[in-house]
Design an enzyme around this catalytic site. Structure first.
Site, PDB file in Angstrom:
ATOM      1  N   TRP A  84       0.820  -1.198   0.000  1.00  0.00           N
ATOM      2  CA  TRP A  84       0.000   0.000   0.000  1.00  0.00           C
ATOM      3  C   TRP A  84       0.863   1.261   0.000  1.00  0.00           C
ATOM      4  O   TRP A  84       1.946   1.300   0.602  1.00  0.00           O
ATOM      5  CB  TRP A  84      -0.866   0.040   1.252  1.00  0.00           C
ATOM      6  CG  TRP A  84      -2.203  -0.623   1.105  1.00  0.00           C
ATOM      7  CD1 TRP A  84      -3.050  -0.552   0.042  1.00  0.00           C
ATOM      8  CD2 TRP A  84      -2.859  -1.443   2.066  1.00  0.00           C
ATOM      9  NE1 TRP A  84      -4.196  -1.265   0.285  1.00  0.00           N
ATOM     10  CE2 TRP A  84      -4.107  -1.831   1.519  1.00  0.00           C
ATOM     11  CE3 TRP A  84      -2.522  -1.897   3.343  1.00  0.00           C
ATOM     12  CZ2 TRP A  84      -5.004  -2.635   2.211  1.00  0.00           C
ATOM     13  CZ3 TRP A  84      -3.425  -2.696   4.027  1.00  0.00           C
ATOM     14  CH2 TRP A  84      -4.647  -3.067   3.453  1.00  0.00           C
TER      15      TRP A  84
ATOM     16  N   TRP B 160      -5.474   1.777   4.232  1.00  0.00           N
ATOM     17  CA  TRP B 160      -6.792   2.130   4.747  1.00  0.00           C
ATOM     18  C   TRP B 160      -6.719   3.064   5.945  1.00  0.00           C
ATOM     19  O   TRP B 160      -7.640   3.848   6.199  1.00  0.00           O
ATOM     20  CB  TRP B 160      -7.571   0.861   5.125  1.00  0.00           C
ATOM     21  CG  TRP B 160      -6.906  -0.020   6.150  1.00  0.00           C
ATOM     22  CD1 TRP B 160      -6.065  -1.057   5.908  1.00  0.00           C
ATOM     23  CD2 TRP B 160      -7.025   0.065   7.576  1.00  0.00           C
ATOM     24  NE1 TRP B 160      -5.643  -1.632   7.090  1.00  0.00           N
ATOM     25  CE2 TRP B 160      -6.227  -0.966   8.130  1.00  0.00           C
ATOM     26  CE3 TRP B 160      -7.730   0.906   8.433  1.00  0.00           C
ATOM     27  CZ2 TRP B 160      -6.113  -1.168   9.515  1.00  0.00           C
ATOM     28  CZ3 TRP B 160      -7.622   0.703   9.811  1.00  0.00           C
ATOM     29  CH2 TRP B 160      -6.813  -0.323  10.335  1.00  0.00           C
TER      30      TRP B 160
END
Length: 473
Positions: A305, A360
């Site tokens: 990520w 996230w």
């Protein structure tokens, strides 16, 4: 015993008179009751929007309490220190509060309780704003539930304590201790010029929450199961803000909705499931608190990520300028109203974590700063659900196409028109409100050209699926 020795009621996110176990017990004791709200380090650590909303709620609750003979004492500082000072000032012999379930709050409350008991003060906690205490629900084999459907099946027929009515009168002390000025405290916030835009969308207080619940049950509940997914329709209860501040109790909503479910009212079971989804989030936060800060599922910690909060794609996402209409409309709805439609939350979270391949937690932190109905448990579980790293999550390989989602749930383009002004000859007032709410430093105007997609749905999906290949989740 001296019945003139007061009870301190330590208020947190329980700004209501009814279904307030600590306040009910204090009033029933016959002693003078001193409600106190403490702006401690946990309160001071809130993001701009939830901090502002909570302050407005506390100030409103003070006005309500004054109508029945009391008032809300306000102090700032470490909770243990403030409560010990108030015990010394007032001669209080009891301190009551309703439980909180965040790990930081549990640690704080445990320390406060042991410190008060050490000096001979009765320190008692009561059930908080949940239908089921987290330790009261367990699998048949023991242990906490990790999947929602079995959790729902285990609780749907359980008895939930009947909410106590509001006390009609509070007995105050002969002399009230000094209080910091709630109104001055409430006026300090980090919302900037956005406060004036968002304020008309707020609904403060217990009575307003009850009015919303009754209106929803009478007018919206029968169509709720289908209409709740249509972001342009006011089909949901709108109670998340009140629940977040405790201006209505989860037990109160449960009893109202369950009666309607038993009566066969369409939509009632779906609505109850949404309430229990919140319970499930708290159940997980209590039993597995790492859900708040770490990937819940194994195998995600080394997922590639993006971790850069200043990345241009992240900035575009935050500003509602991704060029993806559903994402941008939902983000702008949040800046104007303080809330976001639940379908929109799912889409913007999926787009950030999958199409933009961004951690996230970056989105989680942004929501924690921008949502007036921010809730730590629901926020964390929602983000991990969308990213695929959480319990009972959307499969990692399921990548929502935001364009197709908008066509499905907004076929007439009403949601887009409500929140996106660029390119519209006659933009709506709500769409224009976005430009009055955002920081001037963003340098975004309604006259700007609407951006092309920073990452198209197809490109983002292919990139995400490529990253998922050959990984064991």
């Amino acid at each position: 015993m001296d019945d003139n020795k007061p009870v301190l009621v330590w208020l947190r996110r329980d700004l209501r008179l009814s279904d307030n176990p600590a306040l009910t017990a204090a009033a029933a004791s016959g002693r003078p009751v001193i409600p106190v709200f403490i702006a401690d380090e946990i309160v001071q650590g809130l993001g701009a929007a939830p901090d502002w909303r909570l302050k407005l709620g506390v100030a409103h609750f003070d006005r309500v309490v004054r109508q029945i003979g009391g008032r809300v004492l306000f102090r700032g500082g470490a909770a243990a220190q403030v409560l010990h000072q108030l015990v010394a000032e007032t001669g209080a012999v009891c301190v009551y509060w309703n439980r909180a379930y965040h790990p930081d709050e549990i640690a704080r409350d445990t320390d406060v309780k042991s410190g008060l008991k050490a000096i001979g003060i009765e320190a008692k906690s009561f059930p908080g704003n949940l239908c089921f205490e987290p330790w009261s629900v367990a699998k048949g084999s023991g242990g906490a539930y990790r999947v929602f459907t079995p959790f729902w099946k285990s609780v749907r027929n359980l008895n939930v304590a009947a909410p106590a009515p509001a006390p009609k009168k509070l007995r105050g002390p002969g002399i009230w201790p000094e209080s910091d000025d709630i109104q001055t405290w409430a006026a300090r916030h980090g919302m900037g010029r956005g406060a004036a835009v968002v304020r008309p969308y707020l609904s403060l207080g217990e009575q307003a929450a009850w009015d919303r619940l009754e209106m929803f049950c009478e007018d919206r509940l029968p169509d709720y199961a289908a209409a709740r997914d249509i972001p342009s329709r006011p089909a949901t209860s709108g109670l998340s803000e009140a629940l977040a501040c405790g201006e209505i109790g989860a037990r109160q909503i449960w009893h109202r909705a369950r009666t309607l479910w038993q009566d066969g009212v369409a939509g009632a079971e779906t609505f109850l499931k949404e309430l229990v989804w919140r319970e499930f989030a708290y159940h997980l936060m209590f039993h597995e608190p790492h859900i708040l800060t770490r990937n819940w599922r194994q195998g995600w910690d080394d997922f590639p990520w993006n971790q850069d909060e200043e990345h241009p794609h992240v900035t575009a996402w935050k500003q509602g300028r991704t060029g993806i209409a559903f994402v941008d409309a939902a983000m702008r709805e949040m800046y104007v109203t303080g809330r976001m439609h639940n379908r929109g939350r799912m889409i913007v979270a999926s787009y950030l974590s999958k199409h933009l391949m961004t951690d996230w937690r970056i989105g989680q932190h942004w929501f924690a700063d921008c949502l007036t109905d921010w809730d730590p448990a629901s926020n964390a579980m929602g983000w991990q659900w969308a990213a695929g790293s959480g319990p009972d999550a959307a499969p990692y390989f399921r990548v929502f196409n935001p364009d197709l989602q908008l066509k499905k749930f907004d076929p007439e383009g009403r949601y887009r028109q409500a929140w996106i002004a660029e390119g519209d000859a006659m933009p709506s007032d709500t769409a224009l409100s976005y430009f009055r709410a955002i920081p001037r430093s963003w340098h975004i105007r309604a006259e700007d050209t609407y951006p092309v997609p920073i990452v198209s749905p197809q490109e983002g999906r292919e990139r995400a699926l490529a990253a998922y290949q050959n990984r064991s989740f």
